[in-house]
Design an enzyme around this catalytic site. Structure first.
Site, PDB file in Angstrom:
ATOM      1  N   TRP A   7      26.318  28.837  51.356  1.00 61.64           N
ATOM      2  CA  TRP A   7      26.977  29.935  52.075  1.00 61.64           C
ATOM      3  C   TRP A   7      28.465  29.648  52.258  1.00 61.64           C
ATOM      4  CZ3 TRP A   7      24.047  33.670  51.192  1.00 61.64           C
ATOM      5  CH2 TRP A   7      22.662  33.568  51.275  1.00 61.64           C
ATOM      6  N   LYS A  40      18.231  36.194  60.881  1.00 60.79           N
ATOM      7  CA  LYS A  40      17.778  34.815  61.006  1.00 60.79           C
ATOM      8  C   LYS A  40      17.322  34.472  62.425  1.00 60.79           C
ATOM      9  CE  LYS A  40      19.136  33.740  56.689  1.00 60.79           C
ATOM     10  NZ  LYS A  40      20.546  33.863  56.382  1.00 60.79           N
ATOM     11  N   ASP A 100      30.553  30.835  60.670  1.00 60.85           N
ATOM     12  CA  ASP A 100      29.345  31.545  60.250  1.00 60.85           C
ATOM     13  C   ASP A 100      28.174  30.911  60.998  1.00 60.85           C
ATOM     14  OD1 ASP A 100      27.101  32.550  59.009  1.00 60.85           O
ATOM     15  OD2 ASP A 100      27.677  31.965  56.973  1.00 60.85           O
TER      16      ASP A 100
END
Ligand SMILES: *Cc1c(COP(=O)(O)O)cnc(C)c1O
Length: 354
Positions: free
Chosen positions: A100, A191, A167
């Site tokens: 990511w 998530k 993030d």
């Protein structure tokens, strides 16, 4: 049979949330209408959005500290470019801790110079780099708090002079941090917060408006802020279910209580990974994630036996990501410790029958 859902995302949410969410589809607050079929400009939905934004800030301890919360679309992946679009004037620093982060770096390079201050790529991202320097002239420093795929998590955030962008897709609302250290936090809902389709963005307002480039409206944080996250039709149902989860977190003791539960679960599983001679952990011990535990079989020939055992036990979603292999147990807020006990027993069963 009870399912024990270890899916990495979309993932488990509290059963109470699913029940209320289902009710909201059929008949929202006894209105005779579904939450899905009313205007996003109706008082009923405007209230949902407002409460979701306020409650996010409240849970993070960021109320009245110059922050605003938005629920946007496009996933965390859209934030990879939106952060750079809105904040990168000349140069930004990025910590590369996995897939990511790498994707965020790729997008940022479109907008300016990117300094990769450190990377754990040399060991397939099984650790968090430490002791790196952040150049003093960067516009911001970007990091990924929890690496969902590799199972590593940043435990200590550096005090940086630059603006701090993070993030937090896979560990938001899972542990206590001094969130006021951060200037911008983003997290895809799927998530730990809600269904896929919306992304929480928490911004310190005074960091905006410094870049000269023209920013398309949909990608401009200020445009969304001016319209209270209602510039266009928001992902109404995803925001609604996220709100139900945020209320659930609050009613269960807030982030502090989540952290306690999550630590107990992670300790229980890692203890077994370390004890059981058939398994080995993937991530460096000090950087292990409390959300996603990655581990492998020492002897791959036992895979078929183990896979049968955990599937028979009602466990779902335990396969590791294709870039790591092995297994990944995602233990988000809504997962009960009973489910971790079932996994640990399954690992012990394999040991006994071997
Ligand atoms: C899943 C994930 C993403 C990507 O999220 P999308 O909403 O699918 O764009 C980004 N960062 C992290 C840490 C993730 O876990």
């Amino acid at each position: 049979m009870k399912k024990h859902n270890y899916s990495a995302g979309p993932c488990i949410l509290p059963q109470e949330v699913f029940k209320e969410a289902a009710q909201g589809i059929l008949n929202y607050q006894d209105s005779g209408l579904s939450i899905m079929e009313i205007s996003h400009r109706s008082t009923a939905f405007v209230d949902v959005m407002e409460e979701a934004r306020n409650l996010s800030l409240e849970l993070l301890g960021l109320q009245n500290k110059g922050y605003k919360a938005l629920f946007l679309q496009g996933g965390a992946s859209m934030q990879f470019l939106m952060t750079a679009y809105n904040l990168l004037i000349k140069k930004a620093a990025y910590l590369n801790t996995g897939t990511w982060s790498s994707k965020a770096i790729k997008e940022a390079k479109i907008f300016g110079e990117v300094v990769e201050v450190a990377s754990s790529k040399d060991k397939n991202f099984n650790y968090i780099p430490k002791n790196y320097q952040i150049p003093s002239d960067v516009d911001y420093f970007h990091c990924t708090s929890n690496n969902t795929i590799f199972g590593t998590q940043i435990k200590d955030f550096l005090d940086v002079d630059a603006q701090l962008v993070c993030d937090m897709s896979s560990d938001i609302f899972s542990r206590e941090l001094d969130f006021s250290k951060f200037d911008l936090i983003y997290a895809g809902a799927q998530k730990n917060m809600g269904p896929a389709g919306t992304t929480l963005v928490v911004i310190k307002e005074d960091i905006l408006g410094k870049v000269d480039r023209e920013i398309p409206s949909m990608l401009n944080y200020n445009v969304h802020l001016e319209k209270d996250s209602m510039f266009n039709t928001p992902a109404v149902y995803a925001v609604y279910v996220s709100l139900l989860t945020l209320r659930w977190i609050k009613n269960h003791g807030g982030i502090a209580a989540m952290e306690k539960r999550n630590t107990e679960k992670a300790d229980l599983l890692y203890k077994e990974i370390d004890r059981n001679p058939l398994f080995k952990g993937f991530a460096e011990v000090e950087d292990r994630s409390t959300m996603n535990a990655t581990f492998n079989l020492v002897d791959e020939s036992k895979k078929e036996d183990f896979d049968k055992l955990w599937k028979d036990a009602g466990i779902n979603g335990l396969n590791g990501h294709r870039s790591v292999g092995g297994y990944r147990a995602s233990m988000y807020n809504a997962l009960d410790i009973e489910s971790v006990k079932v996994l640990v027993e399954t690992m012990q069963k394999l040991e006994k029958q071997s």
